[in-house]
Design a protein around this motif. Structure first.
Motif, PDB file in Angstrom:
ATOM      1  N   PRO A   1      70.378   2.314  96.122  1.00  0.00           N
ATOM      2  CA  PRO A   1      70.705   2.588  94.714  1.00  0.00           C
ATOM      3  C   PRO A   1      70.219   3.969  94.271  1.00  0.00           C
ATOM      4  O   PRO A   1      70.866   4.641  93.475  1.00  0.00           O
ATOM      5  N   ILE A   2      69.021   4.386  94.753  1.00  0.00           N
ATOM      6  CA  ILE A   2      68.556   5.753  94.422  1.00  0.00           C
ATOM      7  C   ILE A   2      68.066   6.432  95.699  1.00  0.00           C
ATOM      8  O   ILE A   2      67.758   5.769  96.692  1.00  0.00           O
ATOM      9  N   CYS A   3      67.957   7.729  95.629  1.00  0.00           N
ATOM     10  CA  CYS A   3      67.526   8.479  96.820  1.00  0.00           C
ATOM     11  C   CYS A   3      66.018   8.351  96.995  1.00  0.00           C
ATOM     12  O   CYS A   3      65.245   8.624  96.085  1.00  0.00           O
ATOM     13  N   VAL A   4      65.628   7.929  98.212  1.00  0.00           N
ATOM     14  CA  VAL A   4      64.191   7.819  98.499  1.00  0.00           C
ATOM     15  C   VAL A   4      63.809   8.620  99.749  1.00  0.00           C
ATOM     16  O   VAL A   4      62.685   8.568 100.216  1.00  0.00           O
ATOM     17  N   CYS A   5      64.779   9.325 100.301  1.00  0.00           N
ATOM     18  CA  CYS A   5      64.528   9.939 101.625  1.00  0.00           C
ATOM     19  C   CYS A   5      63.755  11.261 101.537  1.00  0.00           C
ATOM     20  O   CYS A   5      63.145  11.690 102.504  1.00  0.00           O
ATOM     21  N   ASN A   6      63.824  11.920 100.397  1.00  0.00           N
ATOM     22  CA  ASN A   6      63.119  13.195 100.249  1.00  0.00           C
ATOM     23  C   ASN A   6      63.578  14.256 101.261  1.00  0.00           C
ATOM     24  O   ASN A   6      62.842  15.150 101.617  1.00  0.00           O
ATOM     25  N   HIS A   7      64.769  14.077 101.728  1.00  0.00           N
ATOM     26  CA  HIS A   7      65.285  14.973 102.766  1.00  0.00           C
ATOM     27  C   HIS A   7      65.591  16.347 102.166  1.00  0.00           C
ATOM     28  O   HIS A   7      66.107  16.451 101.070  1.00  0.00           O
ATOM     29  N   LYS A   8      65.235  17.387 102.929  1.00  0.00           N
ATOM     30  CA  LYS A   8      65.553  18.745 102.451  1.00  0.00           C
ATOM     31  C   LYS A   8      66.605  19.345 103.380  1.00  0.00           C
ATOM     32  O   LYS A   8      66.426  19.325 104.600  1.00  0.00           O
ATOM     33  N   PRO A   9      67.673  19.885 102.816  1.00  0.00           N
ATOM     34  CA  PRO A   9      68.659  20.530 103.692  1.00  0.00           C
ATOM     35  C   PRO A   9      68.037  21.730 104.404  1.00  0.00           C
ATOM     36  O   PRO A   9      67.257  22.462 103.804  1.00  0.00           O
ATOM     37  N   GLU A  10      68.378  21.892 105.677  1.00  0.00           N
ATOM     38  CA  GLU A  10      67.832  23.025 106.446  1.00  0.00           C
ATOM     39  C   GLU A  10      68.771  24.219 106.427  1.00  0.00           C
ATOM     40  O   GLU A  10      68.368  25.344 106.673  1.00  0.00           O
ATOM     41  N   ILE A  11      70.058  23.912 106.196  1.00  0.00           N
ATOM     42  CA  ILE A  11      71.067  24.969 106.313  1.00  0.00           C
ATOM     43  C   ILE A  11      72.069  24.847 105.170  1.00  0.00           C
ATOM     44  O   ILE A  11      72.142  23.822 104.504  1.00  0.00           O
ATOM     45  N   LYS A  12      72.836  25.908 104.972  1.00  0.00           N
ATOM     46  CA  LYS A  12      74.010  25.741 104.106  1.00  0.00           C
ATOM     47  C   LYS A  12      75.254  26.075 104.924  1.00  0.00           C
ATOM     48  O   LYS A  12      75.207  26.927 105.842  1.00  0.00           O
ATOM     49  N   LEU A  13      76.331  25.381 104.590  1.00  0.00           N
ATOM     50  CA  LEU A  13      77.583  25.600 105.302  1.00  0.00           C
ATOM     51  C   LEU A  13      78.259  26.823 104.720  1.00  0.00           C
ATOM     52  O   LEU A  13      78.566  26.855 103.531  1.00  0.00           O
ATOM     53  N   ILE A  14      78.484  27.837 105.554  1.00  0.00           N
ATOM     54  CA  ILE A  14      79.201  29.027 105.076  1.00  0.00           C
ATOM     55  C   ILE A  14      80.703  28.734 105.123  1.00  0.00           C
ATOM     56  O   ILE A  14      81.464  29.204 104.298  1.00  0.00           O
ATOM     57  N   THR A  15      81.104  27.943 106.127  1.00  0.00           N
ATOM     58  CA  THR A  15      82.516  27.521 106.201  1.00  0.00           C
ATOM     59  C   THR A  15      82.569  26.020 105.931  1.00  0.00           C
ATOM     60  O   THR A  15      82.053  25.237 106.733  1.00  0.00           O
TER      61      THR A  15
END
Ligand SMILES: C[S@@+](CC[C@H](N)C(=O)[O-])C[C@H]1O[C@@H](n2cnc3c(N)ncnc32)[C@H](O)[C@@H]1O
Length: 314
Positions: free
Chosen positions: A267-281
């Motif tokens: 129901p809510i985010c609990v993972c605390n995950h941080k993106p490592e990259i951004k998609l350029i394409t």
């Protein structure tokens, strides 16, 4: 210098790598040095590490790029990316290129055994020091294993039919050459399929090549290693040539760019995950019609670019 390979989507690669004069760059698939010969011009105070598991590629590129002294050549598999950087005492890099698959040189040389159009030994090893070749798979794998390889890596719907014919022939005589294997496949497939595909053995040869070289086995782990070793704002450019490769690249990139990896039912985010990259394409780039008409081998290329967001040790 003899023709070796036409680099695919060269402008897109160079723009995508976002090179600076001092960039440390890794070309994981050096081949004939087509991309690297442009990369090196952009990094006069930087360093290029060129990796290939094929000694012929390393030797050809060494000769082609002999006027540049800021290149380190490594004959290895890029699945050993961490070890390769560690042995050079390099912690992080600014740009990495992976141009998957085989070079035109490898496919055009009959004795390398990659092509059903040229008669040669049933080989297909990119690394010629490797013991295991296509000969071993075709002559010694059992029915189930062969069908699995043709189905998984070649998406060959006629796999059971082809494998039955391989087993029938090899019971009489070893299958030693690309020509023999091509004939075994041609004689069993419906004529209209052979015609439509532009070669009966295309899918089988692709499947064997992927199996011999373990091309998909470590790709996801390799991409993860590379992402870890990118500096902040560092770029990774990957060119793939079939859907199996592209699917792996897309999945790893999507996961590394995700803001949340909680199950969809949470129901809510609990993972605390941080993106490592951004998609350029967001969607892969593909070659222009002009490039495809000049170099038909580029037609199935898909190019994806990512940028590293934050790297704690850089
Ligand atoms: C498509 S060609 C690269 C062509 C190169 N970009 C050029 O412009 O000349 C792919 C090259 O990567 C090498 N290769 C493929 N998979 C590899 C791997 N896992 N590790 C190291 N080299 C690999 C092949 O031997 C081949 O020489």
């Amino acid at each position: 210098m003899e023709f070796y390979h036409e680099p695919v989507m060269l402008d897109e690669v160079i723009t995508g790598l976002n090179l600076k004069k001092t960039s440390i760059v890794v070309d994981c698939t050096l081949g004939g040095g087509g991309h690297s010969s442009e990369i090196i011009k952009k990094i006069p105070q930087g360093l290029l590490i060129g990796i290939d598991k094929d000694l012929e590629a390393i030797n050809y590129s060494k000769n082609r790029l002999k006027n540049f002294d800021n290149i380190i050549y490594v004959k290895d598999d890029f699945k050993n990316f961490d070890d390769i950087l560690n042995s050079q005492k390099i912690k992080k890099v600014d740009a990495v290129l992976i141009d998957l698959g085989i070079s035109s040189h490898q496919i055009n040389e009959a004795e390398r055994g990659f092509s059903f159009l040229h008669d040669g030994p049933l080989d297909m090893r990119m690394n010629q020091e490797q013991k295991f070749s296509a000969y071993d798979i075709v002559n010694f794998y059992d029915r189930k294993e062969l069908i699995k390889i043709l189905t998984t890596f070649g998406e060959e719907k006629f796999a059971p039919l082809i494998v039955s014919n391989i087993l029938k022939h090899r019971a009489v005589k070893e299958i030693k050459t690309t020509k023999q294997l091509n004939q075994i496949i041609e004689e069993i497939l419906p004529k209209k399929i052979v015609y439509k595909r532009g070669g009966a053995a295309k899918k089988t040869f692709q499947a064997l090549r992927i199996a011999v070289n373990g091309e998909l086995a470590n790709l996801d782990k390799s991409l993860e290693q590379i992402i870890q070793r990118l500096n902040s704002n560092g770029r990774l450019v990957v060119i793939s040539f079939h859907s199996l490769e592209d699917r792996i690249v897309k999945t790893v990139f999507k996961k590394s760019a995700a803001r949340c990896i909680c199950p969809p039912t949470a129901p809510i985010c609990v993972c605390n995950h941080k993106p490592e990259i951004k998609l350029i394409t967001k969607k892969p780039l593909i070659p222009s019609t002009e490039e495809i008409s000049k170099n038909p081998r580029s037609s199935s290329a898909k190019l994806r670019i990512i940028e590293k967001l934050f790297s704690p040790y850089s």
